[in-house]
Design an enzyme around this catalytic site. Structure first.
Site, mmCIF file in Angstrom:
data_model
loop_
_atom_site.group_PDB
_atom_site.id
_atom_site.type_symbol
_atom_site.label_atom_id
_atom_site.label_comp_id
_atom_site.label_asym_id
_atom_site.label_seq_id
_atom_site.Cartn_x
_atom_site.Cartn_y
_atom_site.Cartn_z
ATOM 1 N N ILE A 34 -12.409 9.340 7.297
ATOM 2 C CA ILE A 34 -13.572 8.544 6.867
ATOM 3 C C ILE A 34 -13.610 8.297 5.350
ATOM 4 C CG2 ILE A 34 -15.248 8.857 8.740
ATOM 5 C CD1 ILE A 34 -16.457 11.138 6.993
ATOM 6 N N HIS A 102 -4.712 20.032 9.775
ATOM 7 C CA HIS A 102 -4.551 18.612 10.083
ATOM 8 C C HIS A 102 -3.425 18.029 9.249
ATOM 9 C CE1 HIS A 102 -7.626 19.324 7.031
ATOM 10 N NE2 HIS A 102 -7.178 18.255 6.421
ATOM 11 N N PHE A 103 -2.818 17.008 9.824
ATOM 12 C CA PHE A 103 -1.751 16.271 9.139
ATOM 13 C C PHE A 103 -2.319 14.909 8.749
ATOM 14 C CE2 PHE A 103 0.308 19.345 11.833
ATOM 15 C CZ PHE A 103 1.386 19.795 11.076
ATOM 16 N N HIS A 104 -2.193 14.589 7.477
ATOM 17 C CA HIS A 104 -2.612 13.270 6.997
ATOM 18 C C HIS A 104 -1.440 12.301 7.153
ATOM 19 C CE1 HIS A 104 -6.166 14.653 4.500
ATOM 20 N NE2 HIS A 104 -5.483 15.784 4.510
HETATM 21 P P1 AMP Z 1 -8.160 18.214 3.503
HETATM 22 O O1 AMP Z 1 -8.766 18.204 2.136
HETATM 23 O O2 AMP Z 1 -6.655 18.180 3.535
HETATM 24 O O3 AMP Z 1 -8.744 19.366 4.314
HETATM 25 O O4 AMP Z 1 -8.582 16.867 4.198
HETATM 26 C C1 AMP Z 1 -9.752 16.688 4.924
HETATM 27 C C2 AMP Z 1 -9.848 15.208 5.218
HETATM 28 O O5 AMP Z 1 -10.832 15.026 6.189
HETATM 29 C C3 AMP Z 1 -10.218 14.367 4.008
HETATM 30 O O6 AMP Z 1 -9.231 13.365 3.817
HETATM 31 C C4 AMP Z 1 -11.577 13.795 4.386
HETATM 32 O O7 AMP Z 1 -11.734 12.484 3.923
HETATM 33 C C5 AMP Z 1 -11.542 13.856 5.891
HETATM 34 N N1 AMP Z 1 -12.814 13.999 6.569
HETATM 35 C C6 AMP Z 1 -13.858 14.804 6.244
HETATM 36 N N2 AMP Z 1 -14.839 14.705 7.151
HETATM 37 C C7 AMP Z 1 -14.407 13.823 8.092
HETATM 38 C C8 AMP Z 1 -14.949 13.276 9.299
HETATM 39 N N3 AMP Z 1 -16.170 13.630 9.738
HETATM 40 N N4 AMP Z 1 -14.230 12.392 10.003
HETATM 41 C C9 AMP Z 1 -12.994 11.999 9.564
HETATM 42 N N5 AMP Z 1 -12.427 12.472 8.441
HETATM 43 C C10 AMP Z 1 -13.104 13.368 7.716
#
Ligand code: AMP
Length: 137
Positions: A34, A102-104
């Site tokens: 998001i 999670h994998f980006h």
């Molecule tokens: P990290 O910092 O690697 O843990 O990444 C977490 C990711 O989750 C970030 O890129 C956020 O933008 C994303 N994020 C946080 N909340 C949500 C949500 N409710 N839905 C989708 N993505 C999210």
């Protein structure tokens, strides 16, 4: 690190909060970020409760990377572009903000990435991109 089942991705997995999903099977879920660092930024998560890559069961890791590859291909097809940054932050020290592994998948260049988890994306645009990715899967 102990797994906190109140983290936001655990809530998404339980259906307690919404997500823009592109793929789901019994072991993994892929959904749109998001706060995208580029258009089409997608996250792939294993359903098993692990905080970092180091905690993840190796079999779940092996399976999840196959889904990462599948979704990466769909993103390239859907967006008609080449080049995906695969990013995985393990631990707060690395900048991890959500404590469920999670994998980006970020269709961009490492030299052009937007700021991490900083600005909400345009929801309608994200939904439209998700539809394209789903169609390419
Ligand atoms: P990290 O910092 O690697 O843990 O990444 C977490 C990711 O989750 C970030 O890129 C956020 O933008 C994303 N994020 C946080 N909340 C949500 C949500 N409710 N839905 C989708 N993505 C999210």
């Amino acid at each position: 690190m102990a797994y906190d089942d109140q983290n936001i991705f655990a809530k998404i997995l339980r259906g307690e909060i919404p997500a823009i999903k592109v793929y789901e099977d019994e072991k993994t879920l892929a959904f749109m970020d998001i706060m995208p660092q580029a258009e089409g930024h997608t996250l792939v998560i294993p359903k098993s409760p692990a905080v970092t890559l180091l905690d993840l069961d190796p079999e779940d890791a092996a399976y999840t990377i196959q889904i990462v590859q599948k979704v990466a291909k769909a993103i390239e097809t859907a967006l008609e572009r080449k080049g995906i940054v695969l990013m995985q932050l393990s631990g707060e020290e690395a900048g991890q903000t959500v404590p469920h592994i999670h994998f980006h998948l970020i269709p961009s260049s490492v030299h052009q990435l937007g700021k991490h988890a900083s600005q909400m994306g345009d929801q309608a645009k994200i939904v439209a991109l998700a539809e394209k990715i789903k169609a390419a899967l």
